[in-house]
Design an enzyme around this catalytic site. Structure first.
Site, PDB file in Angstrom:
ATOM      1  N   PRO A 239       0.777  -1.247   0.000  1.00  0.00           N
ATOM      2  CA  PRO A 239       0.000   0.000   0.000  1.00  0.00           C
ATOM      3  C   PRO A 239       0.810   1.300   0.000  1.00  0.00           C
ATOM      4  O   PRO A 239       0.751   2.097   0.936  1.00  0.00           O
ATOM      5  CB  PRO A 239      -0.830  -0.133   1.270  1.00  0.00           C
ATOM      6  CG  PRO A 239       0.041  -0.919   2.192  1.00  0.00           C
ATOM      7  CD  PRO A 239       0.746  -1.908   1.301  1.00  0.00           C
ATOM      8  N   CYS A 240       1.526   1.542  -1.091  1.00  0.00           N
ATOM      9  CA  CYS A 240       2.272   2.791  -1.206  1.00  0.00           C
ATOM     10  C   CYS A 240       1.337   3.999  -1.247  1.00  0.00           C
ATOM     11  O   CYS A 240       1.749   5.110  -0.929  1.00  0.00           O
ATOM     12  CB  CYS A 240       3.201   2.760  -2.417  1.00  0.00           C
ATOM     13  SG  CYS A 240       2.401   2.379  -3.975  1.00  0.00           S
ATOM     14  N   HIS A 241       0.067   3.770  -1.590  1.00  0.00           N
ATOM     15  CA  HIS A 241      -0.899   4.870  -1.608  1.00  0.00           C
ATOM     16  C   HIS A 241      -1.171   5.416  -0.207  1.00  0.00           C
ATOM     17  O   HIS A 241      -1.702   6.511  -0.069  1.00  0.00           O
ATOM     18  CB  HIS A 241      -2.211   4.423  -2.274  1.00  0.00           C
ATOM     19  CG  HIS A 241      -2.906   3.304  -1.576  1.00  0.00           C
ATOM     20  ND1 HIS A 241      -2.544   1.978  -1.790  1.00  0.00           N
ATOM     21  CD2 HIS A 241      -3.908   3.289  -0.676  1.00  0.00           C
ATOM     22  CE1 HIS A 241      -3.320   1.203  -1.038  1.00  0.00           C
ATOM     23  NE2 HIS A 241      -4.153   1.977  -0.346  1.00  0.00           N
TER      24      HIS A 241
END
Length: 170
Positions: A136-138
């Protein structure tokens, strides 16, 4: 058009999502790639057989379908085989610790990766995350709380965070 041959990839498929199509790729050990068509650092066409039923691709498809439709988001459990440098893998491992509905700053991720002074390097590793959404780089935001870069584009980052119930600045 040339085809990319990424080491160890054994299968690929395409997934339709509410935020656009994804290319998904796997090795014999786990999921290794999940890219939106127009995102930065997309490897391009892959020289890997299409196999919609490959076990990690099938599991990713099921888990993503649940993710798009769920009000509460369970962590993904598909095994991952992340291909990168030791520092990149440390950063991506730190990303996996950010729970759905939560965020972290680039500095926090750099510290978790064991290099608190390497905030820019951590940002570069985050941008090179090969498995969008699942890693989950977001969920990484700027120190001031604002949305910053996202390889898949800021509209997708905003949509993913909103889907997870994060209050996103306008």
């Amino acid at each position: 058009m040339t085809h990319a041959r990424l080491p160890r990839l054994t299968a690929q498929s395409r997934l339709a999502t509410p935020l656009g199509p994804l290319t998904v790729a796997a090795t014999d050990q786990g999921l290794a790639g999940l890219w939106f068509d127009d995102q930065a650092h997309h490897p391009g066409l892959l020289d890997v057989p299409v196999d919609d039923g490959q076990r990690f691709i099938a599991q990713a498809r099921q888990e993503l379908e649940a993710y798009w439709s769920a009000a509460a988001h369970a962590p993904f459990s598909v095994p991952l085989d992340l291909l990168g440098t030791p520092f990149q893998r440390a950063v991506w491992k730190a990303l996996l610790q950010i729970a759905p509905g939560r965020t972290a700053t680039y500095a926090e991720i750099a510290a978790q990766a064991g290099a608190p002074a390497a905030v820019r390097a951590a940002g570069a590793a985050i941008g090179r995350n090969p498995v969008s959404v699942i890693v989950p780089c977001h969920r990484v935001i700027g120190r001031s709380g604002g949305l910053t870069g996202y390889a898949g584009g800021l509209p997708r980052k905003r949509a993913l965070l909103q889907l997870e119930g994060v209050a996103v600045p306008a």
